[in-house]
Design a protein around this motif. Structure first.
Motif, mmCIF file in Angstrom:
data_model
loop_
_atom_site.group_PDB
_atom_site.id
_atom_site.type_symbol
_atom_site.label_atom_id
_atom_site.label_comp_id
_atom_site.label_asym_id
_atom_site.label_seq_id
_atom_site.Cartn_x
_atom_site.Cartn_y
_atom_site.Cartn_z
ATOM 1 N N GLU B 39 0.836 -1.203 0.000
ATOM 2 C CA GLU B 39 0.000 0.000 0.000
ATOM 3 C C GLU B 39 0.870 1.252 0.000
ATOM 4 N N GLU B 40 1.863 1.158 0.849
ATOM 5 C CA GLU B 40 2.745 2.325 0.933
ATOM 6 C C GLU B 40 3.372 2.624 -0.414
ATOM 7 N N GLU B 41 3.810 1.533 -1.023
ATOM 8 C CA GLU B 41 4.444 1.753 -2.320
ATOM 9 C C GLU B 41 3.471 2.405 -3.288
ATOM 10 N N GLU B 42 2.218 1.849 -3.248
ATOM 11 C CA GLU B 42 1.225 2.452 -4.124
ATOM 12 C C GLU B 42 1.053 3.926 -3.797
ATOM 13 N N GLU B 43 0.973 4.140 -2.522
ATOM 14 C CA GLU B 43 0.804 5.537 -2.119
ATOM 15 C C GLU B 43 1.985 6.379 -2.590
ATOM 16 N N GLU B 44 3.114 5.776 -2.433
ATOM 17 C CA GLU B 44 4.302 6.505 -2.885
ATOM 18 C C GLU B 44 4.205 6.843 -4.357
ATOM 19 N N GLU B 45 3.760 5.825 -5.093
ATOM 20 C CA GLU B 45 3.635 6.073 -6.524
ATOM 21 C C GLU B 45 2.605 7.171 -6.781
ATOM 22 N N GLU B 46 1.542 7.096 -5.983
ATOM 23 C CA GLU B 46 0.489 8.080 -6.215
ATOM 24 C C GLU B 46 0.981 9.486 -5.897
ATOM 25 N N SER B 47 1.528 9.597 -4.750
ATOM 26 C CA SER B 47 1.954 10.941 -4.345
ATOM 27 C C SER B 47 3.442 10.896 -4.016
ATOM 28 N N GLU B 48 4.187 11.112 -5.052
ATOM 29 C CA GLU B 48 5.632 10.983 -4.841
ATOM 30 C C GLU B 48 6.213 12.201 -4.154
ATOM 31 N N GLU B 49 5.487 13.258 -4.305
ATOM 32 C CA GLU B 49 6.095 14.491 -3.810
ATOM 33 C C GLU B 49 6.180 14.509 -2.290
ATOM 34 N N LEU B 50 5.075 14.110 -1.695
ATOM 35 C CA LEU B 50 5.095 14.124 -0.233
ATOM 36 C C LEU B 50 5.702 12.825 0.241
ATOM 37 N N ILE B 51 6.902 12.859 0.655
ATOM 38 C CA ILE B 51 7.427 11.599 1.110
ATOM 39 C C ILE B 51 7.270 11.493 2.559
ATOM 40 N N THR B 52 7.570 10.721 2.767
ATOM 41 C CA THR B 52 7.071 9.723 3.582
ATOM 42 C C THR B 52 7.932 9.467 4.742
ATOM 43 N N PRO B 53 8.251 10.404 5.446
ATOM 44 C CA PRO B 53 8.979 10.051 6.666
ATOM 45 C C PRO B 53 8.139 9.105 7.509
ATOM 46 N N GLN B 54 6.846 9.405 7.531
ATOM 47 C CA GLN B 54 5.982 8.552 8.354
ATOM 48 C C GLN B 54 5.909 7.153 7.781
ATOM 49 N N ALA B 196 16.289 8.235 -3.900
ATOM 50 C CA ALA B 196 16.082 8.637 -5.285
ATOM 51 C C ALA B 196 15.084 9.779 -5.345
ATOM 52 N N GLN B 197 14.022 9.600 -4.552
ATOM 53 C CA GLN B 197 13.025 10.665 -4.565
ATOM 54 C C GLN B 197 13.626 11.968 -4.072
ATOM 55 N N MET B 198 14.325 11.837 -2.971
ATOM 56 C CA MET B 198 14.935 13.051 -2.432
ATOM 57 C C MET B 198 15.866 13.675 -3.450
ATOM 58 N N GLU B 199 16.616 12.792 -4.067
ATOM 59 C CA GLU B 199 17.549 13.301 -5.076
ATOM 60 C C GLU B 199 16.820 14.012 -6.191
ATOM 61 N N SER B 200 15.734 13.321 -6.632
ATOM 62 C CA SER B 200 14.987 13.928 -7.733
ATOM 63 C C SER B 200 14.427 15.272 -7.302
ATOM 64 N N ILE B 201 13.890 15.276 -6.071
ATOM 65 C CA ILE B 201 13.308 16.539 -5.601
ATOM 66 C C ILE B 201 14.384 17.604 -5.505
ATOM 67 N N TYR B 202 15.498 17.176 -4.927
ATOM 68 C CA TYR B 202 16.576 18.158 -4.791
ATOM 69 C C TYR B 202 17.073 18.598 -6.151
ATOM 70 N N GLN B 203 17.063 17.601 -7.047
ATOM 71 C CA GLN B 203 17.522 17.949 -8.396
ATOM 72 C C GLN B 203 16.573 18.961 -9.020
ATOM 73 N N GLN B 204 15.281 18.663 -8.824
ATOM 74 C CA GLN B 204 14.307 19.607 -9.383
ATOM 75 C C GLN B 204 14.517 20.984 -8.782
ATOM 76 N N ALA B 205 14.608 20.964 -7.455
ATOM 77 C CA ALA B 205 14.811 22.253 -6.787
ATOM 78 C C ALA B 205 16.080 22.912 -7.319
ATOM 79 N N ASN B 206 17.082 22.079 -7.444
ATOM 80 C CA ASN B 206 18.348 22.560 -7.960
ATOM 81 C C ASN B 206 18.183 23.140 -9.344
ATOM 82 N N GLU B 207 17.434 22.370 -10.162
ATOM 83 C CA GLU B 207 17.248 22.840 -11.536
ATOM 84 C C GLU B 207 16.505 24.164 -11.558
ATOM 85 N N VAL B 208 15.466 24.192 -10.717
ATOM 86 C CA VAL B 208 14.708 25.443 -10.654
ATOM 87 C C VAL B 208 15.630 26.581 -10.255
#
Lengths: 444, 599
Positions: B39-54, B196-208
């Motif tokens: 489920e978590e994985e699905e959720e992750e797929e659904e909402s990748e942006e909000l990760i998931t410390p919890q 990976a997600q963090m990296e991608s997010i950071y990369q996006q932020a970085n790119e921005v």
């Protein structure tokens, strides 16, 4: 038969000699100046070669030291290298040569410390009393004194028994012999008195009185310490003023030995962690430990898998109510029952320091749960509590639910195998998670 | 939950059943977190942006619980085993106590039997008692043996169980390890994903951030570029200005320089000129000196030459004087004889003249007679023609008119144009002949001896003539030009008509010269032969003209009055327009003029 005056072999050698005498450098097609190493390199090589006779290290520069590290033989005597060569590639090579598994992160990322600790452990583990000279250990002390912070001794060999009969006799009359102090010199293990007071940097001591891979020579005697062992160890620990952690597990410590140890451990200046797990300490030993709790700076106490019952638990609880240093208490797999459980619950009302409490598998029931819930209800210090493998029942679960609904500190609550109904379990888990996340945020 | 219940029962055989239950439970426990993970994985797929410390915490907690489940289960089993052990020990102890009591009783019975046996005296009884005692002992021993057997069996069972437990623990350990490995795997996977997600997010932020910074950077860069360009343009302008200034300065300096240079040049040139002048003066003085020397030498040479020539010429003069005397004597003789011959020829000429006049009158008369006859014949022919014409007209029916015919009234011959040599002509020729005879001889001598001197004289004559004409023209203001013109023409005529008087030699000499000069020279020679002074030339011309007029009138008179023959009359009239004087009359007029002067 041959026409020549000389035998063919002689002739051949003469031509070879000729060739040698005629040989000049230009005839080597792959000769070049670059093959000739620098003088400094040659010097370093000679230093490496003659290190045992003339150790030169401190005068070298860093890069030269690296070269020496790479080049030195690992079989050099330790009295040469130990205090001379700094931590580095050389010790890494020594370690990797001697042991297959080398996880340097467990040794504070110091290869030298790893080498000496393991070296000392090896010496002690293979020390056979009355056969091995104590000198072998004593000789090592000045070399490794500065580097040993922890000793994790996984076996201690008993002395070799001379006749088979004697052993049988001892087997029969072991109880008697212990009482009569007629033990003979045979069963005493390595005496730590000679070692511990000299290791000025020792902080952790892990000890197991057992023999690994005994095979068919199994005897219970091999897996316990003698009284004299106990006394000498206690004295040794007393003499070691830097020790912070003592772990003496799987060594069949009963009440008497426990009391002896505790007697010597009282008012130890540095001891913070005491681990007597997997022994057979009973109520009297527990009482002694309770006394120790009042007269020490202990922060962590592990008494799991012992034989402590209600009275012993009461003694510990009494000490706990007065103690202000203990952070973690582990009483897993004992026989506290409700008597001890309730006592601890009441003690927690007066304690504001304990953070972790493990009471798993202690045949507790709802009564203890209620007592604990009172404590949880009142104070917000306890962070983790483990009540698994107890027969708390639905009532106990409800009591805990009531307590947890008000509590904000508990971030771990293990109530598996406690016959609490699922609703309570889920509620408690929810509360724990919220508490945990709040805690995390506070930390962040 | 069922475990504990089972554990309560505490019956060993049920333990076998416990394991599968436990395992099942564990499996269910295991399945749950897996589901959660999914489920978590699905959720992750659904909402990748909000990760998931919890979620990560959940995962961690669940997996650890999955692992610790085994431990807790083992703990419960262990605690159960211990309770069982205690129970069994208690039972055993009770059993042992009971056994001990019963055996004690039996033992007491036996001891009592011993006392009874001691009392017995009879051997048979004693034997019986002994037997009974023996039986009792056997019974006790059997009991004990039984007990021992039981205990040993129990021990064996326990051993078996211990072995089983060990195996089970081993299995559990294996399971635990497996689960730990699984946990490690899942956790690493999860952490990797998180990373990976963090990296991608950071990369996006970085790119921005990067893009923003880049745009900012570009803006700044553009600004800087613009500024730089402006600065550059500014600088370029300045450079151009400075260049212009520099150019001007250069020009000024060059101007100044050139001025200075020209000044210097001028000075230099002046100096040079002075130098040259000095040099030239020096040269001139030297040259003069040289010249003087040369002249002196030449003069001395010349003087010597002249002296020698003088001497030679004096001797020659003496010779010539001597020959002159001789020649003069001869000439006087010759002239005497020639004058005699001349008298004779004059007489002959007068005779021929008389004859000629006579012949002329006779010819004129003849001619007139001829003309009249032919005139009459022509008139007759005309009448005839007229008659024929009138007849033709009449026949044709036309009115005939007599055409006017003035010439019919005329009669007599038409005046001939050229008059034969008149008396004036004759006179002129005569005079000329005379002059020639008397004056030409010395002239010829002069010409032959000294042509240069004669030339000079002639030139002088020409100049004088010209002066004369100019003087004349000044005096005669009315016919200034016309007169000079006429004078010139008259002179030309004179030259032409009297040309034969000029010597052939002279003509040959004059041939290469121009016509005007020729005429001038000729005139000069003529005048000199005529002995006419230059001053007299206009008067000569006047005379000629007057004479010409008179002659004309004479001829006209002759023509009108009678057949007095003067052929020149009409000719003069026609010539008046073109020519001033009749050519033929020049010579006689000249002659008369000379005679008039001579008189």
């Amino acid at each position: 038969m041959s026409r020549s005056p000389y035998p063919p072999g002689a002739k051949l050698t003469s031509t070879e000699d000729l060739r040698k005498t005629r040989r000049i450098i230009a005839e080597y097609p792959d000769w070049s100046l670059t093959i000739i190493p620098c003088l400094s390199n040659l010097c370093l090589q000679s230093i490496v070669k003659n290190f045992e006779e003339k150790p030169i290290y401190e005068e070298l520069s860093d890069t030269q030291k690296d070269f020496v590290h790479e080049g030195l033989s690992t079989s050099l005597p330790l009295h040469v290298t130990a205090n001379l060569i700094s931590d580095g590639v050389y010790w890494k090579r020594c370690c990797e040569q001697r042991w297959d598994l080398c996880d340097v992160s467990l040794y504070g990322h110091s290869w030298k410390r790893m080498f000496f600790e393991r070296h000392m452990e090896n010496i002690i583990e293979l020390f056979i009393p009355d056969v091995t000279e104590p000198k072998t250990v004593l000789e090592m002390i000045p070399h490794c004194n500065n580097y040993i912070k922890r000793l994790d001794i996984s076996q201690l060999l008993p002395p070799i028994k001379e006749p088979q009969k004697e052993k049988e006799e001892e087997e029969y009359g072991s109880e008697l012999a212990s009482e009569n102090e007629y033990e003979g010199p045979s069963m005493d293990h390595f005496d730590f008195n000679i070692l511990l007071d000299k290791l000025t940097n020792l902080e952790e001591l892990h000890l197991v009185y057992r023999v690994k891979q005994c095979g068919m020579n199994f005897e219970w005697k091999l897996f316990e310490m003698t009284d004299r062992d106990c006394e000498s160890l206690a004295k040794a620990i007393k003499s070691c003023k830097t020790l912070k952690l003592l772990r003496l597990h799987l060594s069949h410590i009963e009440d008497k030995k426990c009391r002896l140890l505790v007697k010597w451990l009282l008012d130890h200046p540095s001891l913070r962690t005491l681990d007597f797990s997997h022994n057979v300490i009973g109520d009297q030993g527990a009482r002694a430990i309770g006394k120790l709790l009042t007269r020490s700076q202990l922060e962590t106490l592990n008494l799991c898998d012992n034989n402590i019952r209600g009275p012993g638990a009461k003694a510990i609880a009494h000490a706990l109510s007065k103690n202000s240093t203990l952070l973690s208490l582990n009483l897993r797999l004992n026989r506290l029952r409700d008597e001890g459980g309730e006592a601890i619950g009441k003690a927690l009302l007066n304690n504001n320091t304990l953070l972790h409490l493990h009471l798993g598998a202690n045949e507790l029931t709802a009564l203890t749960a209620m007592a604990l819930s009172k404590a949880l209800f009142q104070s917000n210090t306890l962070k983790s509590i483990n009540l698994s493998c107890n027969n708390l029942g639905v009532d106990g679960g409800n009591a805990l639910v009531d307590a947890m609904s008000k509590n904000t500190s508990v971030t771990e609550c293990d109530i598996r195998q406690t016959e609490v109904d699922e609703q309570s379990v889920s509620f408690i888990n929810q509360v724990v998670r919220t508490n945990w996340s709040v805690e995390q945020k506070r930390h962040a | 939950m069922s475990e504990n219940q089972e554990a309560k029962n505490g019956v060993p055989p049920q333990e076998a059943e416990e394991d599968p239950n436990e395992e099942n439970h564990e499996e269910t426990c295991e399945i749950q977190p897996q589901d959660e993970e999914e489920e978590e994985e699905e959720e992750e797929e659904e909402s990748e942006e909000l990760i998931t410390p919890q979620k990560m915490i959940h995962l961690l907690r669940d997996s650890t619980t999955l692992v610790t489940n085994i431990q807790t289960a083992a703990d419960t089993k262990e605690s159960m085993r211990r309770t069982e052990l205690e129970e069994a020990r208690r039972v055993r102890l009770e059993q042992l106590m009971n056994d001990a009591e019963s055996s004690q009783e039996k033992f007491e019975e036996i001891t009592r039997g011993w006392s009874v046996a001691k009392e017995k005296v009879i051997p048979q009884e004693l034997q019986e008692a002994l037997n009974s005692q023996q039986q009792l002992c056997v019974a006790i021993i059997e009991d004990k043996k039984k007990l021992i057997n039981e205990l040993q069996q129990e021990l064996r069972v326990r051993d078996d169980r211990y072995v089983k437990d060990l195996r089970k623990q081993e299995e559990e350990l294996a399971l635990m390890m497996e689960r730990m490995e699984d946990q490690i795997k899942t956790l690493t996977k999860a952490y990797r994903e998180e990373l990976a997600q963090m990296e991608s997010i950071y990369q996006q932020a970085n790119e921005v951030l990067l893009s923003r910074h880049r745009t900012e950077w570009e803006q700044h860069l553009n600004k800087i570029w613009d500024q730089e360009l402006e600065n550059l343009a500014h600088r370029r302008k300045k450079v151009e200005e400075y260049e212009v200034i520099i150019h001007n300065l250069m020009l000024e300096t060059t101007d100044k320089f050139t001025l200075y240079q020209t000044d210097l040049n001028a000075q230099f040139q002046a100096l040079e000129r002075e130098k040259q002048q000095v040099k030239a003066t020096n040269m001139i003085t030297t040259l003069k000196k040289i010249n003087q020397k040369n002249e002196k030498r030449q003069r001395t040479i010349n003087l010597d030459n002249i002296k020698s020539r003088l001497v030679s010429l004096q001797t020659e003069m003496k010779k010539l004087k001597a020959s002159h005397y001789g020649m003069r004597k001869q000439l006087t003789k010759k002239s005497q004889c020639l004058s005699e011959e001349y008298k004779r020829s004059v007489e002959q000429y007068e005779r021929i003249q008389g004859k000629k006049k006579h012949l002329a009158v006779a010819n004129a008369r003849k001619f007139e007679q001829m003309w009249l006859t032919i005139d009459e014949e022509v008139k007759q022919l005309v009448d005839r023609v007229l008659v024929i014409d009138s007849q033709i007209c009449r026949s044709l029916g036309l009115t005939w008119q007599r055409p006017p015919m003035p010439f019919m009234e005329l009669s007599g011959p038409i005046q001939p144009q050229k008059q034969p040599e008149g008396p004036a002509c004759r006179a002129a020729s005569q005079q000329f002949d005379n002059g020639q005879a008397s004056q030409w001889s010395p002239m010829r001598l002069d010409l032959s001896v000294r042509p240069k001197v004669e030339d000079n004289a002639e030139r002088k004559d020409v100049e004088m003539y010209k002066d004369g004409t100019s003087v004349q023209s000044e005096s005669g203001a009315e016919v200034e030009e016309g007169r000079t013109e006429t004078l010139k023409k008259v002179m030309e005529l004179l030259c032409d008509e009297a040309g034969y008087l000029v010597e052939d030699k002279l003509l040959n000499l004059l041939a290469p010269l121009e016509e005007e000069e020729q005429t001038l020279l000729k005139l000069a020679s003529l005048l000199s032969t005529f002995n006419i002074e230059v001053e007299d030339v206009p008067s000569l011309a006047e005379f000629l003209l007057k004479y010409a007029h008179k002659q004309r009138e004479q001829t006209e008179d002759v023509c009108v009055d009678s057949g007095e023959s003067n052929k020149n009359a009409e000719e003069v009239e026609t010539h008046l327009t073109s020519e001033l004087i009749d050519r033929n009359q020049i010579l006689p007029v000249l002659k008369s003029f000379l005679e008039l002067r001579a008189s």
